[in-house]
Design a protein around this motif. Structure first.
Motif: not given
Length: 89
Positions: A71-82, A84-89
């Motif tokens: 779950d820590e891995i998933l949290e890190e991946l999700m955080r990175n995605y948000v 780098n991808k969602l906040k730039k949109a």
């Protein structure tokens, strides 16, 4: 010792605080890539199943990834995605 039995106690697993999840992912990714595996597919397989055999033992990658919770891995991946991808949109 006075315990309040009306509240649920939270016990968190001990973590190897000397190793960040991002560092684990980088090292595991590198080891999988060097061995010729598709790192994305292998890491996803591990996260989904919990089966450490998706991760090569080369360079200690399997032992390394098991030091962090999935779950820590998933949290890190999700955080990175948000970030780098969602906040730039």
């Amino acid at each position: 010792m006075n315990h309040d039995l009306s509240n649920t106690q939270i016990i968190r697993p001990l973590q190897d605080s000397s190793l960040a999840v991002t560092e684990v992912l980088e090292r595991v990714y590198e080891a999988l890539n060097e061995k010729g595996y598709n790192p994305i597919s292998q890491i996803v397989g591990y996260i989904m199943s919990g089966d450490p055999t998706y991760i090569t033992s080369y360079k200690g990658a399997r032992s390394l990834i098991m030091k962090v919770e999935r779950d820590e891995i998933l949290e890190e991946l999700m955080r990175n995605y948000v970030e780098n991808k969602l906040k730039k949109a």
